[in-house]
Enzyme design. Structure first.
Site, PDB file in Angstrom:
ATOM      1  CB  SER A   1      -0.932   0.014   1.225  1.00 22.90           C
ATOM      2  OG  SER A   1      -0.190  -0.117   2.429  1.00 22.90           O
TER       3      SER A   1
ATOM      4  N   GLY B   1      -1.871  -4.353   1.267  1.00 22.04           N
ATOM      5  CA  GLY B   1      -1.928  -5.537   2.106  1.00 22.04           C
ATOM      6  C   GLY B   1      -0.986  -6.647   1.712  1.00 22.04           C
TER       7      GLY B   1
ATOM      8  CG  ASN C   1       1.269  -5.172   4.590  1.00 23.56           C
ATOM      9  OD1 ASN C   1       0.685  -4.479   5.416  1.00 23.56           O
ATOM     10  ND2 ASN C   1       1.289  -4.879   3.306  1.00 23.56           N
TER      11      ASN C   1
ATOM     12  CG  ASP D   1      -3.585   4.988   8.169  1.00 23.69           C
ATOM     13  OD1 ASP D   1      -2.679   5.844   8.264  1.00 23.69           O
ATOM     14  OD2 ASP D   1      -3.734   4.285   7.151  1.00 23.69           O
TER      15      ASP D   1
ATOM     16  CG  HIS E   1      -1.049   3.822   4.673  1.00 26.67           C
ATOM     17  ND1 HIS E   1      -1.921   3.227   5.559  1.00 26.67           N
ATOM     18  CD2 HIS E   1      -0.571   2.849   3.861  1.00 26.67           C
ATOM     19  CE1 HIS E   1      -1.978   1.928   5.288  1.00 26.67           C
ATOM     20  NE2 HIS E   1      -1.172   1.675   4.267  1.00 26.67           N
TER      21      HIS E   1
END
Length: 229
Positions: free
Chosen positions: A50, A87, A115, A203, A206
């Site tokens: 991502s 992801g 991840n 979040d 990011h």
């Protein structure tokens, strides 16, 4: 001097022939002058998760388009391919690498592993998968840039050390250009805490538009060096 009408005709045809020769000579020279610019264009595949894909950002503000704009500003003609999948883990990246590289590529930016860390997966698995990715690229004689990541302390000091050193060891083994830490320009003044207020989305994982711009500006010179190899 007196010319007959036939003499004028000969001069007219001679001038036309000369003009045509000059035209084709100039056209050929112009075409040759354009060839280097066309052939100097580079194809770059940004291969990652991502962070590469541009999660949460407008299409024109993600990592790939911002990097393409930055490189163009440095006088480098590039065709950017966004091969980021939100992801994705190193296992997923390895599984899709072959069908991602369906055309000639000059540089692959490998930005995977975050991840794996977020899921607490064994650092040895990330090391093995990334090693196979780099090995496949090396076999195709494709230039690489490996992006490193740093593990958190909440999994323990041993996990962090194994995770951190996995990227460093692979960069040395395959002799690739190495960008040590994707978030290194997005830290607060202590160099450890992420600057969440200025560079991250809500979040906290990011980067926002400004954060991506900071990463691109710092990583850009590494990419230029990789393209020169």
């Amino acid at each position: 001097m007196i010319f007959s009408s036939s003499g004028y005709g000969l001069i007219y045809r001679y001038c036309n022939a000369l003009a045509l020769i000059l035209f084709f000579t100039m056209f050929h020279a112009d075409a040759q002058s354009q060839t280097p610019a066309e052939t100097s264009s580079k194809t770059i595949v940004a291969f990652g998760d991502s962070l590469t894909q541009g999660y949460g950002l407008p299409a024109e503000s993600g990592f790939v388009p911002q990097l393409g704009t930055w490189l163009a500003g440095q006088g480098v003609q590039v065709r950017m391919i966004n091969a980021g999948v939100s992801g994705d883990t190193t296992t997923g990246g390895l599984a899709r690498l072959d069908w991602t590289l369906v055309e000639p590529v000059d540089l692959v930016i490998v930005n995977l592993g975050s991840n794996d860390m977020l899921r607490g997966l064994d650092p040895g698995l990330a090391h093995e998968n990334l090693g196979q990715i780099l090995q496949k690229l090396e076999a195709r004689s494709i230039t690489m840039l490996l992006v490193g990541h740093l593990g958190p302390l909440n999994y323990g000091a041993d996990y962090k050390e194994r995770y951190d050193t996995a990227f460093q060891e692979l960069a040395a083994r395959y002799d690739v250009t190495f960008y040590p830490f994707f978030f290194k320009t997005l830290m607060a003044s202590d160099g450890v805490t992420p600057d969440l207020q200025n560079y991250f989305q809500a979040d906290g994982l990011h980067p926002n538009v400004e954060g991506v711009a900071a990463v691109v500006a710092d990583m850009g010179p590494y990419i230029l060096r990789a393209l020169e190899r």
